[in-house]
Design a protein around this motif. Structure first.
Motif, PDB file in Angstrom:
ATOM      1  N   THR A  22      13.279  -0.681   1.744  1.00 40.50           N
ATOM      2  CA  THR A  22      12.315  -0.622   0.645  1.00 40.50           C
ATOM      3  C   THR A  22      11.488  -1.900   0.574  1.00 40.50           C
ATOM      4  N   PHE A  23      12.167  -3.043   0.737  1.00 36.86           N
ATOM      5  CA  PHE A  23      11.476  -4.334   0.743  1.00 36.86           C
ATOM      6  C   PHE A  23      10.375  -4.341   1.805  1.00 36.86           C
ATOM      7  N   PHE A  24      10.724  -3.914   3.013  1.00 38.82           N
ATOM      8  CA  PHE A  24       9.753  -3.937   4.101  1.00 38.82           C
ATOM      9  C   PHE A  24       8.673  -2.866   3.945  1.00 38.82           C
ATOM     10  N   GLN A  25       8.974  -1.778   3.277  1.00 39.59           N
ATOM     11  CA  GLN A  25       7.941  -0.766   3.015  1.00 39.59           C
ATOM     12  C   GLN A  25       6.876  -1.320   2.078  1.00 39.59           C
ATOM     13  N   ILE A  26       7.305  -2.043   1.054  1.00 41.85           N
ATOM     14  CA  ILE A  26       6.343  -2.622   0.114  1.00 41.85           C
ATOM     15  C   ILE A  26       5.556  -3.742   0.790  1.00 41.85           C
ATOM     16  N   ALA A  27       6.232  -4.530   1.613  1.00 41.66           N
ATOM     17  CA  ALA A  27       5.531  -5.574   2.375  1.00 41.66           C
ATOM     18  C   ALA A  27       4.494  -4.949   3.304  1.00 41.66           C
ATOM     19  N   PHE A  28       4.872  -3.875   3.974  1.00 44.95           N
ATOM     20  CA  PHE A  28       3.951  -3.183   4.880  1.00 44.95           C
ATOM     21  C   PHE A  28       2.766  -2.601   4.110  1.00 44.95           C
ATOM     22  N   ASP A  29       3.029  -2.036   2.937  1.00 49.37           N
ATOM     23  CA  ASP A  29       1.951  -1.471   2.126  1.00 49.37           C
ATOM     24  C   ASP A  29       0.969  -2.567   1.717  1.00 49.37           C
ATOM     25  N   LYS A  30       1.482  -3.735   1.356  1.00 47.57           N
ATOM     26  CA  LYS A  30       0.610  -4.860   1.011  1.00 47.57           C
ATOM     27  C   LYS A  30      -0.220  -5.275   2.219  1.00 47.57           C
ATOM     28  N   TRP A  31       0.396  -5.302   3.398  1.00 45.52           N
ATOM     29  CA  TRP A  31      -0.321  -5.639   4.627  1.00 45.52           C
ATOM     30  C   TRP A  31      -1.421  -4.614   4.904  1.00 45.52           C
ATOM     31  N   LYS A  35      -5.573  -5.072   5.311  1.00 45.66           N
ATOM     32  CA  LYS A  35      -6.280  -4.614   6.502  1.00 45.66           C
ATOM     33  C   LYS A  35      -7.243  -3.468   6.210  1.00 45.66           C
ATOM     34  N   GLY A  36      -7.188  -2.919   4.983  1.00 46.78           N
ATOM     35  CA  GLY A  36      -8.052  -1.806   4.625  1.00 46.78           C
ATOM     36  C   GLY A  36      -7.652  -0.503   5.289  1.00 46.78           C
ATOM     37  N   LYS A  37      -6.377  -0.358   5.599  1.00 48.78           N
ATOM     38  CA  LYS A  37      -5.890   0.838   6.287  1.00 48.78           C
ATOM     39  C   LYS A  37      -5.182   1.778   5.314  1.00 48.78           C
ATOM     40  N   LYS A  38      -4.730   2.901   5.861  1.00 44.57           N
ATOM     41  CA  LYS A  38      -4.050   3.918   5.059  1.00 44.57           C
ATOM     42  C   LYS A  38      -2.774   3.350   4.451  1.00 44.57           C
ATOM     43  N   ARG A  39      -2.572   3.632   3.169  1.00 42.98           N
ATOM     44  CA  ARG A  39      -1.466   3.061   2.416  1.00 42.98           C
ATOM     45  C   ARG A  39      -0.306   4.029   2.286  1.00 42.98           C
TER      46      ARG A  39
END
Length: 101
Positions: A22-31, A35-39
């Motif tokens: 979950t931690f890394f999913q939220i970090a990835f979503d922030k990334w 980058k202006g990519k699909k969330r």
């Protein structure tokens, strides 16, 4: 060699893995935002939180300052936290779970 895992050990590993995920999913979503990519949909992030990734989700929100300004998301997050606390309390109160040292 016999593998003997207790329920509490299995739950410990389940919550540990889920919170890291979950931690890394939220970090990835922030990334993805940067980058202006699909969330990742909020429903997905909240689902991981609901099923036990609360600590990972909360830490990621604080560390990455992600979703902290979205009132609607925060209401849902804190509702999930309250429900989880109530479930844990009732589980111990009605002796569904037992705490022994």
């Amino acid at each position: 060699m016999e593998l003997n895992l207790s329920l509490m050990t299995i739950l410990l590993y389940y919550f540990l893995v889920l919170n890291f995920f979950t931690f890394f999913q939220i970090a990835f979503d922030k990334w993805q935002v940067k980058k202006g990519k699909k969330r990742i949909p909020e429903r997905t992030l909240l689902s991981f939180t609901f099923f036990g990734g609360t600590i990972g989700s909360g830490l990621a929100m604080l560390i990455f300052r992600h979703k902290t300004a979205k009132t609607n998301y925060l209401w849902k997050f804190w509702t999930i936290v309250f429900i989880q606390i109530a479930i844990i309390y009732l589980s111990f109160h009605f002796e569904i779970l037992d705490y022994k040292i």
